[in-house]
Write a protein that holds these residues in place. Sequence first.
Motif, mmCIF file in Angstrom:
data_model
loop_
_atom_site.group_PDB
_atom_site.id
_atom_site.type_symbol
_atom_site.label_atom_id
_atom_site.label_comp_id
_atom_site.label_asym_id
_atom_site.label_seq_id
_atom_site.Cartn_x
_atom_site.Cartn_y
_atom_site.Cartn_z
ATOM 1 N N ARG A 147 -17.302 16.327 -31.204
ATOM 2 C CA ARG A 147 -17.656 16.370 -29.784
ATOM 3 C C ARG A 147 -17.068 17.612 -29.106
ATOM 4 O O ARG A 147 -17.743 18.284 -28.318
ATOM 5 C CB ARG A 147 -17.139 15.106 -29.083
ATOM 6 N N LEU A 148 -15.809 17.920 -29.409
ATOM 7 C CA LEU A 148 -15.167 19.088 -28.800
ATOM 8 C C LEU A 148 -15.812 20.382 -29.261
ATOM 9 O O LEU A 148 -15.874 21.374 -28.506
ATOM 10 C CB LEU A 148 -13.673 19.099 -29.137
ATOM 11 N N ARG A 150 -18.800 21.064 -29.660
ATOM 12 C CA ARG A 150 -19.986 21.402 -28.864
ATOM 13 C C ARG A 150 -19.627 22.264 -27.657
ATOM 14 O O ARG A 150 -20.434 23.055 -27.179
ATOM 15 C CB ARG A 150 -20.674 20.118 -28.412
ATOM 16 N N ARG A 151 -18.396 22.057 -27.166
ATOM 17 C CA ARG A 151 -17.951 22.818 -26.002
ATOM 18 C C ARG A 151 -17.166 24.051 -26.411
ATOM 19 O O ARG A 151 -17.099 25.028 -25.664
ATOM 20 C CB ARG A 151 -17.080 21.943 -25.103
ATOM 21 N N VAL A 152 -16.518 23.983 -27.578
ATOM 22 C CA VAL A 152 -15.709 25.100 -28.066
ATOM 23 C C VAL A 152 -16.247 25.473 -29.445
ATOM 24 O O VAL A 152 -15.774 24.963 -30.467
ATOM 25 C CB VAL A 152 -14.216 24.733 -28.140
#
Length: 674
Positions: A147-148, A150-152
Amino acid sequence: MAVVLYHLWPKRITGGFVGVDVFFVISGFLITGHMYRELMANSGLSLVKFWGRRIRRLLPAAFVVLLLSLAAVYLWVPATLWESTARQVGSSALYVQNWVLAADSVDYSALNADATVAQHYWSLSIEEQFYISWPLIMVALLWIVRRLARRVPTLSQSPRATLIAGLTAIGGASLAYSIHETSVNPAAAYFLTPTRVWEFAAGALVALVFLDRQFSGPLATALAWTGLGGILVSALLYSSDTPFPGYTALLPVVGTALLLCCSGTTSTASPAWLLSRRSATFVGDISYAVYLWHWPLIIVVPYALQTDLNWELKLGILGLSILLSWLTKLFIEDPFRKGPWLRGSVRAYSFAAIGMMVVTGLCFGLTTLANAPAHVDPALAASSCYGPGALNPANSCGSVLGTDAPNPTAVEVSNENTNPLYRGCQASYGGSELVSCDLGVPAASARATVAMVGDSHATAWYPAMDVLAKKHGWHVVTYAKASCPVTTALRVLSNEKNPENQSACHAWVLRLNDALKADHSISAIFTASYSSAYQFKSASGDPLKVPAVDGFTQMWAGWQAAGKKVVVFDDVPRTNGQFIPTCLSKNPGNAMNCALPVSQALPPSMNITKAAKQAAKDGVIGVELRREFCDTKWCYPVIGSVIVYRDYSHISAEYSRALVPYVDAQLGALKIGK
């Protein structure tokens, strides 16, 4: 080598170290390695199948031993131990035994209780909790990183790197918590799951970092022997006084990690060669069953044979443990693990649920049998030979023990420990909060208000104080704290691991002293203490010539200066150290096996008694009851068909009430509310 170590090193019970830690490290190593390989091969984990395999491997033998242990307890173990046994067997079947023992470790009424046949299941409970939670943690870590990412976008999504980082953080937090909790609450810390997570994490990190590889060669052999040496040194040098697990567990944990990552050479100079011998692998094959069987046998066999453990009996129990373990592996472990009976998840999970229900249901039945309602035969109680009257030669009672069977029974008296009459009326070890209860008549209609204060021995006088108060129209306010005598001196317990309990006790005493002096409704203060159990020293800034005595007299003088009358109960005679109801159950028809000579039962260290005699000249009233417990030779466990003690030192509620006339007679000169 890891598999052999996993089975070869037995898990240990309360008071034992190292073996548990070695096992937890290796368990984390094996399970994490297996799950990681499955994750890489199948791009996911089948939790249902994983837990089903754990059920087939562990539960059949565990349930069989629990069921047979319950039967053995019913046949041979004194009924006074049935309730505690049922509680621990039931919690073991549900795999929460470690939490029960952690709660008992801070429950004053449960301290010094006899061991049960299931006490060793605490480590198996932690193991099962690990098997349930560890796969969920691994899945959660991988999900969070995905999940992280996707942002980083630069964040690594490598499962291996993710698990290493996440488990390092979890292990570090657990180690920090373990060190902290061991320093402030060592008794409970030994059993708590969070204080042990870092040990599983250590093994898991070895599995993830090395991925089934091991160092080899002479240097690796030296490191392997270093690891084994660390385990052996900690096993030999650690004792019940060692703060554990905490930082001291690092020695066996690091030692085990070294063994897991260093295969060394193939020569006889390597630990790997030693652990691969047939004798070692045979012990490894049956070790789980040995772990299950050895402790119930240690507990039950002495009762069944009506003898104490000696070296010959211990060797016999060892041999029987090995035999039963070999048979268990052949006829229970292997068939259930490899055969068709529990094949498939539905069968496995159904078996687990039914097994838990059967064991806990039988535990409920055993508890019901143990908890017969307490009662006293009115005709017997009215006799002049009931209770302390049997010690009076003028009553011509014959046997001091009484001619009738103890009434209430040993089981009923023993239940006063687990079902106290005045629940919640005693502060625990920690903190300085004042816990108060009310006895006697309501304050609004009372002729006077008195206080009853002290350690747990003061609570043992609550039944007598309740009767006295209702007779004289008193309202009684109670203040008691576990293991905390009311004295200006500092009490010292040689076996106490937590120094904070001493400071908490002293703070509680100071707070109580202020409250008693400020409460003008209290006209008299009654106090009692197990003073022979402690040593005493002067508090900072308050030097005392004889702290063990002067601390009491100084406290009482302050109460008198505040206008309070002071009444002090004698320290009750000591016992042989056993739970008296259990001792009586083990010795039917021979209660004198539980008696103690006067010279041992009345030691010179009964400081509150000495202080009361010294303060008598200042108006302190000492309630002397030596003749109601002892004659010239013996102090008795049963007097006039009444069991004197409910455990190893606290008088029973029945004997407390039976002493009321003797206490009342000594209060004749005390004018309270008149």
